[in-house]
Design a protein around this motif. Structure first.
Motif, PDB file in Angstrom:
ATOM      1  N   ARG A  29       0.732  -1.192   0.020  1.00  0.00           N
ATOM      2  CA  ARG A  29      -0.093  -0.066   0.030  1.00  0.00           C
ATOM      3  C   ARG A  29       0.948   1.213   0.018  1.00  0.00           C
ATOM      4  N   ARG A  32       2.391   2.357  -3.388  1.00  0.00           N
ATOM      5  CA  ARG A  32       1.612   3.044  -4.324  1.00  0.00           C
ATOM      6  C   ARG A  32       1.897   4.659  -4.101  1.00  0.00           C
ATOM      7  N   ARG A  33       2.370   4.993  -3.227  1.00  0.00           N
ATOM      8  CA  ARG A  33       2.494   6.368  -2.977  1.00  0.00           C
ATOM      9  C   ARG A  33       4.035   6.853  -3.338  1.00  0.00           C
ATOM     10  N   GLU A  34       4.830   5.798  -3.322  1.00  0.00           N
ATOM     11  CA  GLU A  34       6.057   6.270  -3.746  1.00  0.00           C
ATOM     12  C   GLU A  34       6.632   6.261  -5.029  1.00  0.00           C
ATOM     13  N   ASP A  36       6.034   6.200  -8.951  1.00  0.00           N
ATOM     14  CA  ASP A  36       5.544   7.035 -10.229  1.00  0.00           C
ATOM     15  C   ASP A  36       6.103   6.562 -11.350  1.00  0.00           C
ATOM     16  N   ARG A 336      -2.082   1.784  -8.451  1.00  0.00           N
ATOM     17  CA  ARG A 336      -2.305   3.449  -8.010  1.00  0.00           C
ATOM     18  C   ARG A 336      -3.107   4.240  -9.210  1.00  0.00           C
ATOM     19  N   THR A 340      -6.096   6.302  -9.042  1.00  0.00           N
ATOM     20  CA  THR A 340      -6.541   7.703  -9.124  1.00  0.00           C
ATOM     21  C   THR A 340      -7.547   7.984 -10.097  1.00  0.00           C
TER      22      THR A 340
END
Length: 349
Positions: A29, A32-34, A36, A336, A340
């Motif tokens: 989880r 997904r924020r790290e 790109d 991710r 979004t």
């Protein structure tokens, strides 16, 4: 520091497996924020590079060698959550394909080598970069210190697990002293490898080092005899910069290290193996379930030339690790993107 089967009893191994599974789930989880569009393709390469460098055992004392654990390197390059996943992929490939690290001890290995090293190193790295001058050189220094501390921290974590679930009756004080002592020396090697790698990447593509983003100090101008911050200008767009050259260079380097340089690695037992043999921890060690694997012990079965056998095994390992790692991180990144898109559609509606 790959823990074999038989060092830790079944109940504690099972608990460690649950802890490792939980850490991996949280990391999926968090990653997904790290990740790109630039870093997702590089995460698989980081796992492959760590796999390759782990084949390069270096001497640390008479009859003892060490190798990179990689938690600090992965966390600083691609982020702590993605770093845990990178080390987990490496350990999985090593355990299944090369009979390195017990399968029942996989949870122990992920917890010790993946979670502990990554968390300790990244926390220390962020703390140091918060107080040191905000420069790229400071980031390299912080990476050195974080990597150095992460290795004896992992040794302490193993000792704690052994104290609870060790299969042999060895005084825990002796185990702790021996483990920490040798792994401080290994940590020095880990620190140099990590700092050199981080420094090299920062020198050419600082935007690709997760832990170094935003570390550049603001430009100063002298106005009326006083230093003031220069006006902030819009940063150059880095998202569009291709990472193809970095990926190609990293992949070639990993193949060369695993396929050629690994032949010259130290053949002495690593820190855990040496301590286990000296203190009797390995008295109840069990044969690896994949001992008959065609790639067991980092050699290709039926290839008699040692150099060719080890080189082919290393190349296969790098290829398998980058393929599996890239697949995992592509799925995480795609998830991710899907989330979004769904959120955007929902807001529009």
């Amino acid at each position: 520091m790959h823990v074999p089967d038989g060092f830790i009893n079944a109940p504690v191994s099972a608990v460690a497996g649950v802890v490792a599974a939980g850490a991996v789930a949280v990391s999926l989880r968090g990653a997904r924020r790290e990740l790109d569009e630039r870093t997702a393709p590089l995460a698989g390469l980081v796992a492959a590079f760590i796999f390759a460098v782990q084949m390069l055992n270096f001497p640390v004392a008479a009859g003892t060698s060490g190798h990179l654990l990689g938690g600090a390197l992965a966390a600083i390059l691609v982020g702590p959550y993605t770093g845990v996943l990178c080390i987990s992929v490496v350990l999985l490939m090593q355990g299944i394909l090369f009979a390195d690290g017990g399968l029942t001890a996989l949870g122990v290995n992920i917890t010790v080598m993946g979670v502990v090293t990554t968390v300790v190193a990244y926390a220390l790295f962020r703390g140091l970069t918060a107080v040191l001058p905000r420069t790229r050189r400071s980031a390299t220094v912080a990476a050195f210190i974080a990597a150095l501390v992460s290795v004896p921290a992992a040794a302490c974590a193993f000792t704690l697990i052994y104290a609870v679930g060790g299969t042999t009756d060895i005084p825990i004080g002796k185990v702790l002293t021996a483990m920490v002592g040798v792994h401080v020396l290994i940590g020095i090697g880990e620190a140099f490898i990590t700092a050199l790698t981080i420094g090299a990447v920062i020198a050419v593509r600082p935007d690709l080092v997760h832990g170094a983003r935003g570390l550049a100090a603001p430009l100063k101008l002298r106005v009326g005899g006083e230093l003031v911050d220069a006006p902030v200008t819009a940063p150059a767009p880095v998202a569009a910069r291709s990472t193809r050259k970095v990926r190609a260079t990293g992949l070639v380097t990993a193949f060369v290290l695993a396929g050629f340089v690994s032949f010259y690695a130290s053949a002495s037992p690593d820190g855990l193996e040496k301590v286990a043999a000296d203190k009797g921890i390995d008295a109840k060690a069990e044969e690896h379930a994949a001992a008959d694997s065609p790639l067991a012990d980092y050699g290709v079965k039926d290839v008699t030339d040692a150099r060719l056998s080890g080189g082919l095994a290393g190349v296969i390992g790098v290829g398998a690790t980058v393929a599996v790692g890239s697949g995992v991180f592509w799925v995480v990144r795609r998830r991710r993107t899907d989330e979004t898109t769904t959120a955007s559609v929902t807001e529009t509606v």
